[in-house]
Each structure stands twice: as structure tokens, then as C-alpha cells.
Design an enzyme around this catalytic site. Sequence first.
Site, PDB file in Angstrom:
ATOM      1  N   ARG A  98      13.579  53.598  48.151  1.00 34.59           N
ATOM      2  CA  ARG A  98      12.431  52.857  48.669  1.00 34.59           C
ATOM      3  C   ARG A  98      11.488  53.777  49.423  1.00 34.59           C
ATOM      4  NH1 ARG A  98      15.578  48.206  51.708  1.00 34.59           N
ATOM      5  NH2 ARG A  98      16.514  47.191  49.913  1.00 34.59           N
ATOM      6  N   ARG A 110      39.949  47.548  39.875  1.00 37.25           N
ATOM      7  CA  ARG A 110      39.906  48.643  40.856  1.00 37.25           C
ATOM      8  C   ARG A 110      40.358  48.047  42.171  1.00 37.25           C
ATOM      9  NH1 ARG A 110      35.349  50.935  42.494  1.00 37.25           N
ATOM     10  NH2 ARG A 110      33.964  49.356  41.643  1.00 37.25           N
ATOM     11  N   ARG A 155      34.614  54.082  53.844  1.00 32.82           N
ATOM     12  CA  ARG A 155      33.788  53.415  54.855  1.00 32.82           C
ATOM     13  C   ARG A 155      34.641  53.039  56.065  1.00 32.82           C
ATOM     14  NH1 ARG A 155      30.643  48.301  52.383  1.00 32.82           N
ATOM     15  NH2 ARG A 155      32.709  47.352  52.426  1.00 32.82           N
ATOM     16  N   ASP A 202      29.263  37.853  43.345  1.00 31.97           N
ATOM     17  CA  ASP A 202      28.996  37.758  44.775  1.00 31.97           C
ATOM     18  C   ASP A 202      29.232  36.317  45.177  1.00 31.97           C
ATOM     19  OD1 ASP A 202      28.394  40.255  45.841  1.00 31.97           O
ATOM     20  OD2 ASP A 202      26.359  40.253  45.020  1.00 31.97           O
TER      21      ASP A 202
HETATM   22  P1  FAD Z   1      39.337  34.279  45.384  1.00 31.48           P
HETATM   23  O1  FAD Z   1      38.728  34.324  46.726  1.00 31.48           O
HETATM   24  O2  FAD Z   1      40.145  35.436  44.956  1.00 31.48           O
HETATM   25  O3  FAD Z   1      40.247  32.960  45.299  1.00 31.48           O
HETATM   26  C1  FAD Z   1      41.227  32.773  44.306  1.00 31.48           C
HETATM   27  C2  FAD Z   1      42.460  32.200  44.977  1.00 31.48           C
HETATM   28  O4  FAD Z   1      43.424  31.821  43.970  1.00 31.48           O
HETATM   29  C3  FAD Z   1      43.173  33.190  45.889  1.00 31.48           C
HETATM   30  O5  FAD Z   1      43.273  32.683  47.210  1.00 31.48           O
HETATM   31  C4  FAD Z   1      44.558  33.358  45.246  1.00 31.48           C
HETATM   32  O6  FAD Z   1      45.606  33.509  46.192  1.00 31.48           O
HETATM   33  C5  FAD Z   1      44.700  32.053  44.482  1.00 31.48           C
HETATM   34  N1  FAD Z   1      45.639  32.147  43.372  1.00 31.48           N
HETATM   35  C6  FAD Z   1      45.662  33.059  42.364  1.00 31.48           C
HETATM   36  N2  FAD Z   1      46.689  32.839  41.525  1.00 31.48           N
HETATM   37  C7  FAD Z   1      47.353  31.752  42.017  1.00 31.48           C
HETATM   38  C8  FAD Z   1      48.504  31.041  41.601  1.00 31.48           C
HETATM   39  N3  FAD Z   1      49.206  31.400  40.518  1.00 31.48           N
HETATM   40  N4  FAD Z   1      48.927  29.980  42.337  1.00 31.48           N
HETATM   41  C9  FAD Z   1      48.255  29.604  43.456  1.00 31.48           C
HETATM   42  N5  FAD Z   1      47.148  30.248  43.880  1.00 31.48           N
HETATM   43  C10 FAD Z   1      46.690  31.297  43.182  1.00 31.48           C
HETATM   44  N6  FAD Z   1      30.380  38.895  47.890  1.00 31.48           N
HETATM   45  C11 FAD Z   1      29.229  38.792  48.604  1.00 31.48           C
HETATM   46  O7  FAD Z   1      28.418  37.875  48.317  1.00 31.48           O
HETATM   47  N7  FAD Z   1      28.935  39.654  49.620  1.00 31.48           N
HETATM   48  C12 FAD Z   1      29.803  40.669  49.981  1.00 31.48           C
HETATM   49  O8  FAD Z   1      29.502  41.434  50.909  1.00 31.48           O
HETATM   50  C13 FAD Z   1      31.022  40.804  49.234  1.00 31.48           C
HETATM   51  N8  FAD Z   1      31.896  41.792  49.545  1.00 31.48           N
HETATM   52  C14 FAD Z   1      33.046  41.923  48.816  1.00 31.48           C
HETATM   53  C15 FAD Z   1      33.921  42.967  49.144  1.00 31.48           C
HETATM   54  C16 FAD Z   1      35.087  43.152  48.403  1.00 31.48           C
HETATM   55  C17 FAD Z   1      36.029  44.254  48.768  1.00 31.48           C
HETATM   56  C18 FAD Z   1      35.343  42.298  47.297  1.00 31.48           C
HETATM   57  C19 FAD Z   1      36.547  42.521  46.427  1.00 31.48           C
HETATM   58  C20 FAD Z   1      34.475  41.258  46.974  1.00 31.48           C
HETATM   59  C21 FAD Z   1      33.325  41.050  47.725  1.00 31.48           C
HETATM   60  N9  FAD Z   1      32.466  39.980  47.467  1.00 31.48           N
HETATM   61  C22 FAD Z   1      31.293  39.869  48.179  1.00 31.48           C
HETATM   62  C23 FAD Z   1      32.781  38.971  46.420  1.00 31.48           C
HETATM   63  C24 FAD Z   1      33.573  37.743  46.967  1.00 31.48           C
HETATM   64  O9  FAD Z   1      34.797  38.191  47.518  1.00 31.48           O
HETATM   65  C25 FAD Z   1      33.835  36.752  45.821  1.00 31.48           C
HETATM   66  O10 FAD Z   1      32.621  36.282  45.308  1.00 31.48           O
HETATM   67  C26 FAD Z   1      34.683  35.514  46.194  1.00 31.48           C
HETATM   68  O11 FAD Z   1      35.729  35.806  47.061  1.00 31.48           O
HETATM   69  C27 FAD Z   1      35.230  34.885  44.923  1.00 31.48           C
HETATM   70  O12 FAD Z   1      35.896  33.660  45.211  1.00 31.48           O
HETATM   71  P2  FAD Z   1      36.956  33.076  44.186  1.00 31.48           P
HETATM   72  O13 FAD Z   1      37.295  31.703  44.672  1.00 31.48           O
HETATM   73  O14 FAD Z   1      36.474  33.227  42.796  1.00 31.48           O
HETATM   74  O15 FAD Z   1      38.222  34.054  44.269  1.00 31.48           O
END
Ligand code: FAD
Length: 374
Positions: free
Chosen positions: A177, A250, A281, A351
Site C-alpha cells: 500500500r 497444515r 508469531r 474465515d
Molecule cells: P470448528 O470450529 O472446527 O468446529 C467443528 C467442531 O466439530 C469442533 O468443535 C470439533 O471438536 C467438532 N467435531 C469434529 N468431529 C467430531 C465428532 N466426530 N464428534 C463430535 N464433534 C466433532 N477466521 C477469521 O475470520 N479471522 C481470524 O483471525 C481467523 N484466524 C484463524 C486462525 C487459525 C489458526 C485458524 C486455524 C483459523 C482461523 N480462522 C479465522 C478461521 C476460523 O477458525 C473458522 O472460520 C471457524 O472456526 C470455522 O468454524 P467451524 O464450525 O466450521 O469449525
Amino acid sequence: MEKPYDYLIVGAGLYGAVFAQQAKEAGQKCLVIDKRDHIAGNIYTEKVEGIDVHCYGAHIFHTNDQKVWSYVNRFTEFNRYTNSPVANYRGEIYNLPFNMNTFNKMWGVITPEQAQARIDEQRKAACITNPKNLEEQAISLAGTDIYEKLIKGYTQKQWGRPCSELPAFIIKRLPVRLIYDNNYFNALYQGIPVEGYTKMVENLLGDTEVRLNVDYLKQKTEFDKLADKIVYTGPIDAYFGYQLGALQYRSVRFETETLDMENYQGDAVVNYTDAETPYTRIIEHKHFTFGTQPKTVISREYSAEWKPGDEPYYPVNDEKNGALYQKYKALVNAEPNVIFGGRLGEYKYYDMDQVIEEALDVAKKELTRFWCGK
Ligand code: FAD
């Protein structure tokens, strides 16, 4: 025989919680289960010394979507946090993303014209016309100094390989930027829930029944008897018993420490961009909520090679894993009573705002028949 629930939601993460909230609003009875001992999935925050600690990595909410922003604000209040990380290169501090503050510190330039001239000069000197790898791509976009001090070591640690061996497409666009602006996200709305993400998910779930510490896949037959439809947000390959092979991820490893001091690094996010520092970080959690507690909590983040059994973090978007996911997706057609959603169910980096948007869209399609006539 009538089943006790309309929907069984596997996963109490953001996707599962949004779907549950919408189903409840449509008059449907849900049971939410999670194999972890807490709700909120990867956005789980836990109070330590009065500070909301982001246990699965720092999460900053940002979106351009007015609908999503209005929706989340029904369940929590957001503060005015603006992500403006800094880079620490062997003790030299630079603002991120690369902007006029960075260029001024790097070269002493004052105007955008002077900064652009520096970048052009370095690009020319490197004689790169058609970038063949990440190193050449980075130099041609930002110049040699920025690459050497702020990109090279960090990217190498992230991927576990030299930049010259990484494909150019990883940084097809690099935010450069020519304005004095340290705001990392170009989003219309941005912030952190003042009471933490866990509270936000708790509010989304409301009085919906939640059972923790239960692995759906270990008791699938019993759980399937409980509801007409399943919303599955766990890993898609695990659902199908890895019959076609395991999808790769990853991973990141966090080392979290409570320090007996008020302020460790003066910013929530500091990137260590040299190759020698083993972590990528340091997150100082209290700065996300402008905390004034007497102690502080920091997390060092290490990039880690993922192996089956580890916590899956980022899907690997390469050809091999993309093709394997498509094969699993083809098996989904044989499961008409199961909705696969979220980052693991769809093997996609989402996200938070995208996961909410997706869950709202799917819920709308799925639940319209119950809303009609209401
Ligand atoms: P999850 O939060 O993974 O939920 C899935 C759930 O299913 C888990 O609790 C798991 O335990 C459960 N589960 C799985 N298998 C089973 C089973 N067999 N029986 C019972 N339960 C089960 N997004 C942003 O907008 N801003 C950010 O700054 C940002 N930073 C991030 C940093 C990191 C390191 C990572 C990895 C991601 C980041 N994200 C960020 C993305 C964000 O984490 C995701 O968008 C969000 O958590 C996805 O939600 P979800 O419900 O799909 O998955």
C-alpha cells in the site's frame, strides 16, 4: 417411531451454532454434540487472569457483509479492535501490512513516488521478468529489501521449505500500500467480541441442548436414531472412515505462558520474520480487548508438519488434496439426510464471516419449509 430431535448437529463450532440458532428460530428441536469438552470449536476463548485467551489461534472478526455483521451483533457486542500487526526482524520493528510506514522505516522515503521508485529499482536490479517461484514473485512485487527482511524467513518457517522451492502463486497478490495505513484488513467491519467468542457462541446456542465429550463417529448408530437429519461439521474423510485416504492439513503448535507483567510487547500480534527465531508469531491476548489486567498471557506460534491424529488447522489447497476431496464429495450423494458443513465438513479454509454466511445460506434452504406459514 418419531425421533426425539429434528436435527442432530455434530460440532458446537461456529457453523453448528449458527445452524442451531436458525433451526430453533424455525421451531425445530436440535441436539448439538461435540467431542471436545467445550463449545465454540476453534474460536474458543478461555479466561486466564481475566484475559480472553484465544486457545486455537488468534481470531479477529472482519467482514464486508452487512448481513453477517448485523447477524453477529445480535449475539454479542464487538469492540473497535483494528488488526495492525508489526514485524520484528532481528530487533528492527516494521509496520504491516507493507505500507508507507514500512517503507519510511526501511528506506527513509517520505512520498509514495519515492517508495514506488525504490521498489521498481530493486525489481529491475533483480532482473526478474517471469517469476518462477515465491522468492522471485515476492521480489518482483515488493523489492529485495522487503523480501529479505520481512518475507523470506517468515514464509520459510511457515512452509518448512526455502522460498525458492515454493510456488509463486502462494503470494500472487501481496498487499503493498502506498498510503500510511497499518490496518491489516480492508474490511468494512472489524472487531473482537467484548465478552469473548465463547460467550458469543453460548448466546447463539441459547437453550438448545448441548452434550460435550461425545464422539459422534464412535456412537454413530445410536446418535442417528435420535434425529431425522444430521448436520455434520467434523472432517469429511473421518465420516467415511478414511476409505479413500486421509486429507492433509497444515498445523500450528501454540506455547502459551502467563507473565507477571502488564505489557509484554505492546501489540496483540508481532511476527518474527527472521529465519532463526523458531516461532512465527507471538500473540499477546489482552491487547485484543485493550486489557488493563496486572498480568499478561502470550502465545508463541510454531508452524508444524501435520500428521494424522494432530489437530487439523489449515486444509492444503493443492491438486492432490483437492482431487481427493472431490472423491469424498461424490460419496455425499449417498447420504441424503446429512448436511456436511464448515471448514472440516467442506475441507475449505473459511474465515468466520464466511462460515456464518454459508451456515445462514444452508439453513435458509433447509428450513424454508418450516418458516412458510409461520
Ligand atoms: P470448528 O470450529 O472446527 O468446529 C467443528 C467442531 O466439530 C469442533 O468443535 C470439533 O471438536 C467438532 N467435531 C469434529 N468431529 C467430531 C465428532 N466426530 N464428534 C463430535 N464433534 C466433532 N477466521 C477469521 O475470520 N479471522 C481470524 O483471525 C481467523 N484466524 C484463524 C486462525 C487459525 C489458526 C485458524 C486455524 C483459523 C482461523 N480462522 C479465522 C478461521 C476460523 O477458525 C473458522 O472460520 C471457524 O472456526 C470455522 O468454524 P467451524 O464450525 O466450521 O469449525
